[in-house]
Motif scaffolding. Structure first.
Motif, PDB file in Angstrom:
ATOM      1  N   ASP A 198       0.828  -1.210   0.000  1.00  0.00           N
ATOM      2  CA  ASP A 198       0.000   0.000   0.000  1.00  0.00           C
ATOM      3  C   ASP A 198       0.856   1.252   0.000  1.00  0.00           C
ATOM      4  O   ASP A 198       0.564   2.217  -0.719  1.00  0.00           O
ATOM      5  N   MET A 199       1.931   1.253   0.793  1.00  0.00           N
ATOM      6  CA  MET A 199       2.809   2.426   0.835  1.00  0.00           C
ATOM      7  C   MET A 199       3.521   2.620  -0.495  1.00  0.00           C
ATOM      8  O   MET A 199       3.676   3.756  -0.968  1.00  0.00           O
ATOM      9  N   GLU A 200       3.956   1.537  -1.133  1.00  0.00           N
ATOM     10  CA  GLU A 200       4.586   1.651  -2.449  1.00  0.00           C
ATOM     11  C   GLU A 200       3.604   2.199  -3.471  1.00  0.00           C
ATOM     12  O   GLU A 200       3.963   3.048  -4.287  1.00  0.00           O
ATOM     13  N   ASP A 201       2.355   1.728  -3.425  1.00  0.00           N
ATOM     14  CA  ASP A 201       1.339   2.236  -4.345  1.00  0.00           C
ATOM     15  C   ASP A 201       1.089   3.724  -4.132  1.00  0.00           C
ATOM     16  O   ASP A 201       0.970   4.493  -5.092  1.00  0.00           O
ATOM     17  N   GLN A 202       1.016   4.149  -2.868  1.00  0.00           N
ATOM     18  CA  GLN A 202       0.822   5.571  -2.579  1.00  0.00           C
ATOM     19  C   GLN A 202       1.992   6.397  -3.100  1.00  0.00           C
ATOM     20  O   GLN A 202       1.797   7.476  -3.663  1.00  0.00           O
ATOM     21  N   LEU A 203       3.213   5.882  -2.929  1.00  0.00           N
ATOM     22  CA  LEU A 203       4.393   6.603  -3.403  1.00  0.00           C
ATOM     23  C   LEU A 203       4.387   6.718  -4.920  1.00  0.00           C
ATOM     24  O   LEU A 203       4.638   7.794  -5.477  1.00  0.00           O
ATOM     25  N   HIS A 204       4.054   5.618  -5.601  1.00  0.00           N
ATOM     26  CA  HIS A 204       3.995   5.659  -7.061  1.00  0.00           C
ATOM     27  C   HIS A 204       2.900   6.605  -7.545  1.00  0.00           C
ATOM     28  O   HIS A 204       3.104   7.361  -8.498  1.00  0.00           O
ATOM     29  N   ASN A 205       1.740   6.570  -6.898  1.00  0.00           N
ATOM     30  CA  ASN A 205       0.651   7.475  -7.281  1.00  0.00           C
ATOM     31  C   ASN A 205       1.042   8.925  -7.053  1.00  0.00           C
ATOM     32  O   ASN A 205       0.724   9.792  -7.855  1.00  0.00           O
ATOM     33  N   HIS A 206       1.745   9.194  -5.949  1.00  0.00           N
ATOM     34  CA  HIS A 206       2.189  10.561  -5.676  1.00  0.00           C
ATOM     35  C   HIS A 206       3.167  11.028  -6.749  1.00  0.00           C
ATOM     36  O   HIS A 206       3.065  12.152  -7.240  1.00  0.00           O
ATOM     37  N   HIS A 207       4.093  10.159  -7.128  1.00  0.00           N
ATOM     38  CA  HIS A 207       5.056  10.537  -8.176  1.00  0.00           C
ATOM     39  C   HIS A 207       4.368  10.739  -9.511  1.00  0.00           C
ATOM     40  O   HIS A 207       4.735  11.648 -10.262  1.00  0.00           O
ATOM     41  N   ARG A 208       3.364   9.912  -9.805  1.00  0.00           N
ATOM     42  CA  ARG A 208       2.635  10.095 -11.060  1.00  0.00           C
ATOM     43  C   ARG A 208       1.884  11.423 -11.071  1.00  0.00           C
ATOM     44  O   ARG A 208       1.852  12.127 -12.071  1.00  0.00           O
TER      45      ARG A 208
END
Length: 119
Positions: free
Chosen positions: A63-73
Motif C-alpha cells: 500500500d505504501m509503495e502504491d501511494q508513493l507511485h501514485n504521488h510521483h505520477r
C-alpha cells in the motif's frame, strides 16, 4: 530421503529423548497424545501468527509503495519539466518564513497572575 536423514540426525543427537518418546508411545499412548498436543498447538498458533503478521506487513508495504507511485505520477503529471512548482520571486539563499497567527485558547480575563518566588 531428506526427511529420514533429518530424523536419523535427531535420533543420534537425542537418544534418551527418543527412547523416552518410544516408551511413552508403547506404554501410554494417551499421554503421548497429550504431550503432542501441548507441543503442536502452540507451534501451530505461532506459525499462524507469524504468517498473519508477515501478510499484514507485506500488505502495508505494498500500500505504501502504491501511494508513493501514485504521488510521483501526480507530481510528474502536474509538472512534466521536473522543476519545482513554486515560483521563485525572492533572491537565492534568502529564506522567508510565514507563520500563521493563532488566537489564544483562553481569553485574557480568565484567572489572575500570581507572582512566584522560589525560596
Amino acid at each position: 530421503m531428506n526427511f529420514f536423514s533429518t530424523l536419523w540426525e535427531i535420533i543420534k543427537r537425542n537418544p534418551l529423548t527418543t527412547l523416552f518418546v518410544i516408551m511413552l508411545a508403547i506404554a501410554a499412548p494417551g499421554v503421548l497424545g497429550v504431550f503432542a498436543l501441548i507441543l503442536i498447538i502452540p507451534m501451530l498458533i505461532a506459525v499462524i501468527g507469524w504468517v498473519a503478521v508477515m501478510y499484514r506487513v507485506r500488505r502495508v508495504q505494498k500500500d505504501m509503495e502504491d501511494q508513493l507511485h501514485n504521488h510521483h505520477r501526480r507530481t510528474a503529471g502536474a509538472n512534466p519539466s521536473g522543476s519545482s512548482s513554486r515560483t521563485h520571486t525572492s533572491q537565492d539563499g534568502k529564506v522567508t518564513l510565514h507563520v500563521p497567527h493563532h488566537e489564544p485558547k483562553v481569553s485574557d480575563d480568565v484567572g489572575e497572575y500570581v507572582d512566584f518566588k522560589e525560596e
